[in-house]
Scaffold this motif. Structure first.
Motif, PDB file in Angstrom:
ATOM      1  N   TRP A 233       0.824  -1.197   0.000  1.00 58.04           N
ATOM      2  CA  TRP A 233       0.000   0.000   0.000  1.00 58.04           C
ATOM      3  C   TRP A 233       0.870   1.264   0.000  1.00 58.04           C
ATOM      4  O   TRP A 233       1.079   1.887   1.053  1.00 58.04           O
ATOM      5  N   ARG A 237      -1.868   4.799  -3.330  1.00 58.00           N
ATOM      6  CA  ARG A 237      -2.969   3.827  -3.313  1.00 58.00           C
ATOM      7  C   ARG A 237      -3.874   4.061  -2.105  1.00 58.00           C
ATOM      8  O   ARG A 237      -5.102   3.974  -2.207  1.00 58.00           O
ATOM      9  N   GLU A 240      -6.048   7.104  -2.748  1.00 54.69           N
ATOM     10  CA  GLU A 240      -7.079   6.799  -3.753  1.00 54.69           C
ATOM     11  C   GLU A 240      -8.264   6.080  -3.108  1.00 54.69           C
ATOM     12  O   GLU A 240      -9.424   6.437  -3.354  1.00 54.69           O
TER      13      GLU A 240
END
Length: 388
Positions: A233, A237, A240
């Motif tokens: 991660w 990410r 998002e």
């Protein structure tokens, strides 16, 4: 050394117990295997129920909290692209306080030292002895020297991985345990939260929680697999997913990520919470998933009860509260477990779910925000059930 109550563990439970005993004129010594710096900077829970907030203030350790904490009237539930506010003050006349567990620890340590309390940090090889008699003791090693505390009672406030619970006689404990098939990937970020109150978000991609440590520091979580590697991660990410799961209902500002980690989720209770003159409190006896924000609050409720029981013993030699300690605490613990499980199953996506399960979750959320009776039940549990 000699004291009335030997306390193992300098977390919120052990420190608060020592503070309450001091106010009742009862001596105690705390030992802790970590350093003072470690316990004062270990990031943990940050939500305090109304009764616990009141207790901190009434017992003289809430001054800084009153200045620096954030006091919330309720929180938000986000689903189907909309966010709904639940006003706990309107529903049950109670609110919640956002103030980090490490800040509570700092305040309690400072007060115990100011009051002349004894906290021995960085001990090793701790063991408890003779707690089935009226002369229990604690042994440990400090700076290479073996030491011993003789006491009347021992309080095991040493957490889930501590030595007190495993010291119970074999066959005396029953364990209730449940591991969840997901965890929380949490970040601490140098950016303001999307709202001044917490947002619980249900999304097909998984649960998300938007909370805070201050008006400029956010504590944000996304549901991930229970064994997820945080290295999978990267920051982009995470942001998002946080944007997606907020469902466009608020503006989420990105900032520098100060801390990142994955927390597995479990429920755990051991019964009983006492044997002889050894008493367990807090995480040593029970663990809850963080969805209901009950961990530190249950620990504080345990030691409030234990301090009252010990006070009754020393003032009038009454033993009924001590004998009923486990039963009284477990009644609250199991209500906390029920609520934490309920919150967890409403908001999280479970493996092998079918579309029916998702629709049921959405129906339950819709019922909560459109029924005052349902909202009141959530508010009553979230802000804190009445304390004994």
């Amino acid at each position: 050394m000699r004291t009335q109550v030997g306390i193992i563990g300098a977390g919120p439970a052990g420190l608060m117990l020592s503070h309450l005993l001091h106010l009742a004129g009862i001596e105690s010594i705390i030992i802790e295997n970590r350093s003072r710096d470690y316990i004062e900077h270990r990031i943990r829970a940050g939500l305090i129920e109304q009764w616990a907030t009141d207790m901190l203030i009434e017992t003289g350790v809430g001054e800084r909290m009153q200045r620096e904490a954030m006091f919330h009237d309720g929180n938000h539930l986000c689903f189907n692209g909309e966010t709904h506010h639940l006003n706990f003050k309107d529903l049950v006349g109670k609110g919640i306080t956002i103030y980090g567990q490490q800040e509570v620890v700092k305040d309690l340590v400072a007060q115990r030292l100011k009051d002349g309390g004894q906290i021995i940090f960085e001990v090793e090889d701790t063991a408890v002895h003779d707690f089935g008699t009226d002369k229990p003791s604690i042994t440990f090693r400090k700076d290479g020297k073996d030491q011993r505390i003789d006491c009347d009672f021992i309080a095991g406030c040493d957490g889930f991985h501590g030595i007190c619970r495993p010291s119970f006689p074999e066959g005396t404990l029953t364990f209730y345990d449940r591991e969840y098939p997901f965890g929380w990937l949490g970040i601490l970020t140098d950016s303001p939260p999307p709202d001044h109150e917490l947002i619980y978000s249900y999304h097909d991609r998984g649960f998300a929680l938007y909370t805070m440590r201050s008006p400029t520091i956010s504590r944000l979580y996304v549901q991930v697999d229970h064994d997820e590697d945080v290295n999978n991660w990267p920051d982009d990410r995470i942001w998002e997913e946080l944007h997606i799961r907020l469902q466009g209902t608020r503006k989420l500002q990105e900032g520098k990520i100060l801390q990142k980690g994955v927390t597995p989720m479990r429920s755990f209770v051991c019964e009983p919470m006492q044997t002889g003159r050894l008493f367990l409190a807090g995480d040593a006896a029970h663990i809850v998933p963080p969805t209901g924000a009950k961990g530190m609050n249950l620990a504080l409720a345990d030691v409030r009860m234990l301090s009252r029981a010990l006070s009754a013993y020393y003032k009038s030699h009454k033993t009924d509260l001590l004998e009923g300690y486990s039963k009284t605490c477990l009644e609250r613990v199991w209500k906390g477990q029920r609520f934490s499980w309920w919150m967890t199953q409403i908001f999280h996506v479970f493996p092998n779910e079918v579309p029916f399960d998702r629709r049921r979750q959405l129906a339950e959320l819709d019922y909560i925000v459109n029924s005052r009776a349902a909202a009141t039940s959530l508010a009553e549990n979230y802000a804190g059930l009445p304390i004994v």
